[in-house]
Design a protein around this motif. Structure first.
Motif, PDB file in Angstrom:
ATOM      1  N   LEU A 168      35.302  49.133  18.992  1.00  0.00           N
ATOM      2  CA  LEU A 168      34.388  48.088  18.922  1.00  0.00           C
ATOM      3  C   LEU A 168      32.965  48.343  20.118  1.00  0.00           C
ATOM      4  CD1 LEU A 168      36.976  45.441  18.806  1.00  0.00           C
ATOM      5  CD2 LEU A 168      34.894  46.126  17.132  1.00  0.00           C
ATOM      6  N   PHE A 169      33.552  49.076  21.404  1.00  0.00           N
ATOM      7  CA  PHE A 169      32.775  49.172  22.597  1.00  0.00           C
ATOM      8  C   PHE A 169      31.542  50.088  21.769  1.00  0.00           C
ATOM      9  CE2 PHE A 169      32.260  52.793  25.773  1.00  0.00           C
ATOM     10  CZ  PHE A 169      31.954  52.373  26.346  1.00  0.00           C
ATOM     11  N   THR A 209      27.560  36.090  14.690  1.00  0.00           N
ATOM     12  CA  THR A 209      27.117  37.744  14.101  1.00  0.00           C
ATOM     13  C   THR A 209      27.632  38.131  12.339  1.00  0.00           C
ATOM     14  OG1 THR A 209      28.327  38.263  16.290  1.00  0.00           O
ATOM     15  CG2 THR A 209      28.489  39.652  14.559  1.00  0.00           C
ATOM     16  N   GLY A 225      35.515  45.628  25.845  1.00  0.00           N
ATOM     17  CA  GLY A 225      35.975  47.230  24.320  1.00  0.00           C
ATOM     18  C   GLY A 225      36.653  47.543  25.624  1.00  0.00           C
ATOM     19  N   ALA A 232      29.678  49.860  19.537  1.00  0.00           N
ATOM     20  CA  ALA A 232      27.831  48.390  20.031  1.00  0.00           C
ATOM     21  C   ALA A 232      27.355  49.138  21.062  1.00  0.00           C
ATOM     22  CB  ALA A 232      29.226  47.117  21.241  1.00  0.00           C
ATOM     23  N   ALA A 247      26.841  38.713  21.900  1.00  0.00           N
ATOM     24  CA  ALA A 247      28.315  39.255  21.330  1.00  0.00           C
ATOM     25  C   ALA A 247      28.153  41.081  21.714  1.00  0.00           C
ATOM     26  CB  ALA A 247      27.490  38.713  20.255  1.00  0.00           C
ATOM     27  N   ALA A 248      26.428  41.697  21.676  1.00  0.00           N
ATOM     28  CA  ALA A 248      27.178  42.769  21.481  1.00  0.00           C
ATOM     29  C   ALA A 248      27.510  43.204  23.061  1.00  0.00           C
ATOM     30  CB  ALA A 248      25.856  43.467  21.678  1.00  0.00           C
ATOM     31  N   LEU A 261      28.836  44.716  10.674  1.00  0.00           N
ATOM     32  CA  LEU A 261      29.671  45.387  12.038  1.00  0.00           C
ATOM     33  C   LEU A 261      30.666  46.005  11.953  1.00  0.00           C
ATOM     34  CD1 LEU A 261      30.859  45.233  14.731  1.00  0.00           C
ATOM     35  CD2 LEU A 261      31.164  43.173  14.740  1.00  0.00           C
ATOM     36  N   LEU A 313      31.095  42.641  23.839  1.00  0.00           N
ATOM     37  CA  LEU A 313      32.319  43.638  22.762  1.00  0.00           C
ATOM     38  C   LEU A 313      32.263  44.892  23.521  1.00  0.00           C
ATOM     39  CD1 LEU A 313      30.493  43.291  18.930  1.00  0.00           C
ATOM     40  CD2 LEU A 313      33.189  43.282  20.097  1.00  0.00           C
ATOM     41  N   LYS A 314      31.443  45.149  24.239  1.00  0.00           N
ATOM     42  CA  LYS A 314      31.291  46.237  24.982  1.00  0.00           C
ATOM     43  C   LYS A 314      31.579  46.286  26.662  1.00  0.00           C
ATOM     44  CE  LYS A 314      26.124  47.106  25.014  1.00  0.00           C
ATOM     45  NZ  LYS A 314      25.246  47.053  26.370  1.00  0.00           N
TER      46      LYS A 314
END
Length: 560
Positions: A65-66, A380, A447, A69, A439-440, A385, A443-444
């Motif tokens: 996920l990280f 999202t 994650g 993104a 949201a990104a 994704l 995730l970063k």
């Protein structure tokens, strides 16, 4: 008792690592701040001494996920800067080549294993994503499970040791030592560059200009009587707009060929310098209460128009048709979550987020010409994704042998490339693939922090052994891996690429992917000119360095 509790409920160790780690990472000593990721790693290494472990699947999902993104948000800027920003791109190439050479020298001299070598790269280059891509590459070597875990633990330990010294070195080098080597006063130089780009006065982070760049003022027409609206605006380079005209108490439609008359009340909006210059040509200034309420629309637009890519803000204004550019002003430029000064000489790149200000109809017209409005959605697109990560996992299975060295991308490398592709597609076709910036960022951040906590907990027992084995060698190697690329970039960038000093130093901070370094630079310079260079090399190095994880694992195995 605590160890038994953590082993029975490893989720406690995870969130304790995050909470305490980010708390430790928030403390600042001068310009130095560890940050939450490094703080999480330190805490997880300590808690890892109890034998607590997280499920490997959680670690892999968090990293996927990280890294996706990361690629998704950087994709438009990465592709935009490959060709246009070639001078800054050279610095990222210098970083990649020099650190690879230094790593191989360190492997030969210090007899580093492949895990320690990869961790040294991740820490000295302050690029945490290398931990994941290198860990996956080691897992694919077919070694015994115990040996794989040992090497992966060495990545984390070497990273934690070299990161601190690499961070301190790049912050001090860019903000203190490099200006001495260039024999310049960095604040004075940044002020000169700011004015060269068209800025009237700089302000530091946390401040706002008391006299803003965009203003609206009301006048009673005297000297400008008989001049058409179009001719008046053209006289000042269309850097101002007559937004409203009131004659004998009645509002008139503002038409290009309408002639101003003595006694008209007019509202003029635009660049402050142009409005101030025009004031004497209009007449006396009034409070404008009789004109009623006038509202300015403010919208964010993602720049996708290829014709605008590479132009400065001033050139964009000059090349626009008067009817297209009228009443549209760029108030801010955001690039890779950094605010770039919106000055006349600022060069625009595809993927930049432009904040447009003006009347509602004007900014909507401008948005259609420049790109698409960045919708303030909270949703999202999980179809996009999920598909992107699946494609990344498929790409991760690809591998090759180059010169006898086996290199496999792994899930990390695959998801990074997939993120780049899907982010670029999103910038071209904005109706699909919504991933809001908030949201990104989650995730970063979550994650990467979860991944770091997982590998730190598993590496805990082996950390002390590695530190005892190499002693001061790892910190010294970490310092050299910052200084050598930094000095090379400084020399080449100054003498051959002829880059302005603030942008050059910002670019050196970017090639190291160092947010603390650019923060320190902005504080020293007093304005944001270093960010212009930083965003380009950061976009390139942030993508290229993680891909070096498998390369280092493959090459170090041959040289060790």
């Amino acid at each position: 008792m605590i160890g038994e509790l953590l082993r029975s409920q490893p989720e406690i160790a995870l969130f304790a690592s995050l909470a305490i780690g980010y708390f430790i990472g928030s403390f600042r000593v001068g310009p130095i701040q560890l940050g939450g990721v490094c703080g999480t790693l330190i805490v997880s290494l300590v808690l890892g001494q109890t034998g607590v472990r997280l499920a490997p699947d959680l670690k892999n999902i968090a990293f996927a996920l990280f890294i996706f993104a990361l690629g998704f948000t950087g994709g438009p800027q990465f592709f935009a800067n490959i060709g246009r920003g070639w001078r800054y791109g050279v610095l990222s190439v210098i970083e990649i080549v020099s650190v690879l050479v230094l790593i191989l020298i360190a492997v030969s001299v210090l007899r580093l294993d492949i895990g320690t070598a990869a961790g040294l790269l991740a820490g000295a280059a302050t690029e945490s994503a290398v931990i994941g891509t290198a860990s996956e590459a080691i897992a694919k070597l077919g070694l015994a499970n115990s040996e794989t875990l040992r090497l992966q633990a060495n990545i984390v330990t070497a990273y934690s040791v070299s990161y601190l010294f690499g961070l301190i070195t790049i912050v001090l080098f860019t903000s203190q030592f490099a200006p001495l080597l260039l024999r310049i006063n960095l604040r004075d130089e940044a002020e000169r560059v700011w004015r060269k780009l068209g800025g009237a006065g700089a302000f530091s982070e946390g401040q706002r200009a008391a006299a803003p760049a965009l203003v609206g003022r009301a006048f009673r027409v005297r000297a400008a009587a008989g001049v058409t609206v179009f001719a008046f605006e053209q006289q000042y380079g269309f850097n101002l707009t007559i937004e409203r005209i009131q004659r004998d108490g009645a509002n008139l439609p503002v038409e290009p060929q309408l002639r101003l008359a003595a006694g008209d009340l007019v509202l003029v909006a635009g660049r402050r310098a142009a409005v101030v210059e025009a004031a004497s040509s209009l007449g006396e200034e009034v409070d404008g209460a009789a004109l009623g309420q006038v509202f300015a629309e403010r919208i964010d637009v993602v720049l996708t128009n290829s014709d605008a890519h590479g132009l400065t803000i001033a050139q964009l204004r000059e090349r626009a048709k008067p009817e297209d550019g009228r009443g549209v002003y760029i108030a801010a430029v955001t690039r890779l979550e950094s605010t770039v000064p919106a000055l006349p000489g600022t060069e625009l790149n595809r993927g930049d987020v432009l904040t447009l200000v003006g009347a509602k109809a004007d900014v909507e017209r401008g948005a259609k010409r420049l790109g698409y409005v960045l919708a303030s959605t909270q949703k999202t697109d999980f179809v996009y994704l999920g598909l992107g990560i699946l494609v990344g996992m498929a790409i991760g299975h690809l591998g090759a042998r180059i010169g006898g060295v086996s290199i496999a991308l792994g899930t990390g490398g695959g998801c990074l490339l997939s993120g780049l592709l899907f982010g670029w597609i999103r910038s071209r076709y904005p109706l699909i693939g919504s991933l809001p910036s908030a949201a990104a960022q989650i995730l970063k951040d979550f994650g990467l922090a979860t991944f770091i906590a997982a590998v730190g907990l598993s590496a805990g027992p082996d950390a002390i052994k590695l530190v005892r084995e190499y002693g001061l060698a790892l910190p010294v190697a970490g310092i050299l891996m910052v200084l050598v690329p930094g000095l090379l970039s400084l020399w080449i960038g100054h003498l051959f690429l002829k880059l302005e000093a603030p942008m050059l130093l910002g670019a050196i901070a970017g090639q190291q992917c160092s947010t603390p370094a650019i923060s320190a630079l902005v504080g020293v310079t007093g304005n944001s000119t270093p960010v212009i260079g930083y965003t380009i090399t950061y976009a390139l190095s942030n993508i290229l360095l993680p891909l070096m994880g498998p390369v280092v694992v493959g090459l170090a195995g041959k040289f060790s």
